[in-house]
Design a protein around this motif. Structure first.
Motif, short mmCIF file in Angstrom:
data_model
loop_
_atom_site.label_atom_id
_atom_site.label_comp_id
_atom_site.label_asym_id
_atom_site.label_seq_id
_atom_site.Cartn_x
_atom_site.Cartn_y
_atom_site.Cartn_z
N ASN A 89 0.85 -1.20 0.00
CA ASN A 89 0.00 0.00 0.00
C ASN A 89 0.88 1.24 0.00
O ASN A 89 1.98 1.24 0.55
CB ASN A 89 -0.91 0.04 1.23
N ASP A 91 1.68 4.49 1.63
CA ASP A 91 1.41 5.02 2.97
C ASP A 91 2.60 5.85 3.44
O ASP A 91 3.49 5.36 4.12
CB ASP A 91 1.13 3.88 3.95
N LEU A 103 -0.11 10.80 2.61
CA LEU A 103 -0.24 10.35 1.22
C LEU A 103 -0.49 8.85 1.26
O LEU A 103 0.43 8.06 1.48
CB LEU A 103 1.04 10.67 0.45
N SER A 104 -1.75 8.45 1.07
CA SER A 104 -2.07 7.04 1.28
C SER A 104 -3.08 6.54 0.26
O SER A 104 -3.92 7.28 -0.25
CB SER A 104 -2.63 6.82 2.69
N SER A 105 -2.96 5.24 -0.02
CA SER A 105 -3.90 4.54 -0.88
C SER A 105 -3.80 3.07 -0.54
O SER A 105 -2.79 2.61 0.01
CB SER A 105 -3.57 4.78 -2.36
N SER A 112 -3.38 4.69 -8.07
CA SER A 112 -3.38 4.83 -6.61
C SER A 112 -2.66 6.11 -6.18
O SER A 112 -3.09 6.79 -5.25
CB SER A 112 -2.70 3.62 -5.97
N ALA A 116 -4.25 9.16 -4.09
CA ALA A 116 -3.61 9.61 -2.85
C ALA A 116 -3.41 11.12 -2.85
O ALA A 116 -3.60 11.79 -1.84
CB ALA A 116 -2.28 8.89 -2.66
N LYS A 119 -6.63 12.88 -2.06
CA LYS A 119 -7.01 12.83 -0.65
C LYS A 119 -6.04 13.58 0.26
O LYS A 119 -6.31 13.70 1.45
CB LYS A 119 -7.08 11.36 -0.18
#
Length: 447
Positions: A89, A91, A103-105, A112, A116, A119
């Protein structure tokens, strides 16, 4: 009594470039002599025991990516890939003194990464649109068009604000190019983004070694000794040349080393010391090189823990912090919490004393992570790498030398050669393989 050591190819230096060259030659059926002045292979990826803590630490902390395809293939072939921790992932925590950006997915890859960014908190919607814009354009940009650009000018050209550069781009540039945006080559940034973040899901995965990097490459010693000879604690004394052809190398044992071809897999500044031609275009190019230092600060606290394995810091002298207690296998039992802080492009700090550096680092950490103020620092160790990486400005990138030298049976290899990549582990692995393939091409022709 001195003797003559003969194999198909002699490689001087068993850093990543030298190991990669040796592995490629052996896989193609050729014998090698691998000369190393230290007692073990690895070069600048050198891990060792910190006796007070009982932990294995590095001379420089490394965060790898799936885009390191040649280096990862080498580790896989040497049977050590199980000691690499892959992050499936995306992260990445980015911590300022007052805010945490995330910064995450739930996966990796181009889509992805785009989600990220969408978001990512703390940025205006227009800033996110401009990040999207540059990512879209990067897919179609020819890096050669921007050979004269530094990263900052390139990013401003594509409407990135100073806040976006500070939060998003600068940590990435420092981590990959070990240079500040106003000095770093934009062409290399474009190549990195395409290769690492805008290609396959596997390329964009973050990777951390869970054992020492030296331990990952030790099996090359047995492989070389089965197909030639490994000579540790051996220094190159002289390169003996007649009519631009190497006759033999003289080494510190008093022996002579003879081969059909030779690869100098050394740092550029060492090439200058040993290169046997006084008038050399290769030496002229590398004599203009400048280097960017990296400082690794290992810290052991009695208490305190983080919910991340690695984190990027902004508004800080530190760029990255690694929570080694979370992921490293070879962590001793003496101290509970082990962190590494990393200062890239550390020109302003390299000449400071260890106590001065420690004070700066702790002050930063206490501002970013106030909970650490309640912890007791039980042990620390600071490792300075003054010549950690080549400082690749736009001008240097245009003049990096290839593997071919003016000496007919000698090639050079190292992360500083023209691989079209930053001076990284991957660049070294590619350069070593390229030099080996040049030797193989000549050997197959019986030249």
């Amino acid at each position: 009594m001195s003797k003559i050591i003969e194999n198909d190819v002699t490689i001087v230096g068993s850093g990543v470039a030298g190991i990669s060259a040796a592995n490629t030659l052996i896989n193609n059926g050729y014998s090698v002599t691998l000369i190393e002045q230290r007692d073990s292979p690895g070069g600048r990826i050198n891990s060792f025991l910190d006796k007070k803590s009982g932990d294995i630490i590095e001379n420089g902390q490394h965060l790898l990516m799936g885009a390191y395809t040649e280096f990862l293939a080498l580790i896989y072939e040497l049977g050590k890939s199980k000691y690499l921790k892959y992050y499936d992932n995306l992260d990445i925590q980015i911590k300022s003194k007052n805010e945490l950006y995330h910064l995450s997915s739930n996966s990796t890859g181009k889509l992805s990464f785009a989600l990220a960014i969408l978001k990512l908190n703390g940025l205006q919607f227009l800033d996110k649109l401009y990040i999207f814009y540059i990512f879209h354009k990067l897919q179609f940009i020819n890096s050669e068009r921007y050979l004269d650009y530094n990263c900052y000018d390139f990013l401003k050209y594509y409407k990135q604000t100073d806040k976006v550069i500070s939060i998003f781009w600068e940590p990435l540039i420092l981590a990959t190019l070990n240079n500040i945006p106003k000095n770093a080559s934009a062409a290399l940034l474009i190549i990195i983004m395409k290769k690492a973040f805008l290609s396959t899901n596997s390329n964009s995965k973050m990777i951390l070694p869970i054992i020492g990097l030296s331990e990952l490459i030790y099996p090359i010693i047995d492989k070389v000794n089965l197909n030639g000879i490994y000579l540790p604690k051996t220094k190159l004394n002289n390169i003996c040349v007649t009519d631009n052809v190497i006759n033999y190398l003289s080494i510190s044992s008093g022996d002579k080393v003879k081969s059909k071809y030779y690869i100098l897999a050394m740092q550029a500044y060492d090439i200058i010391k040993y290169y046997p031609l006084s008038n050399s275009d290769l030496v002229n190019k590398i004599s203009k090189f400048k280097y960017s230092p990296i400082i690794s600060i290992y810290l052991w606290f009695d208490t305190g823990s983080f919910n991340f394995d690695y984190c990027s810091l902004i508004e800080s002298d530190i760029q990255w912090i690694f929570n080694r207690s979370n992921y490293a296998m070879n962590v001793g039992n003496t101290f509970k919490n082990h962190f590494t802080a990393l200062i890239s492009s550390a020109d302003c700090y390299i000449d400071k004393s260890n106590l001065e550096i420690l004070e700066i680092v702790l002050d930063d950490l206490y501002h970013h992570f106030p909970q650490l103020k309640e912890s007791k620092l039980e042990h620390y160790r600071i490792i300075k790498e003054k010549f950690a990486t080549l400082k690749i400005t736009p001008e240097i990138e245009k003049n990096r030398p290839n593997n071919i030298s003016e000496i007919h049976n000698m090639y050079v290899a190292g992360d500083w050669t023209n691989t079209s990549l930053p001076a990284t582990i991957e660049s070294a692995a590619i350069s070593g393989k390229m030099a080996a393939e040049l030797c193989i091409e000549k050997l197959k022709k019986g030249l």
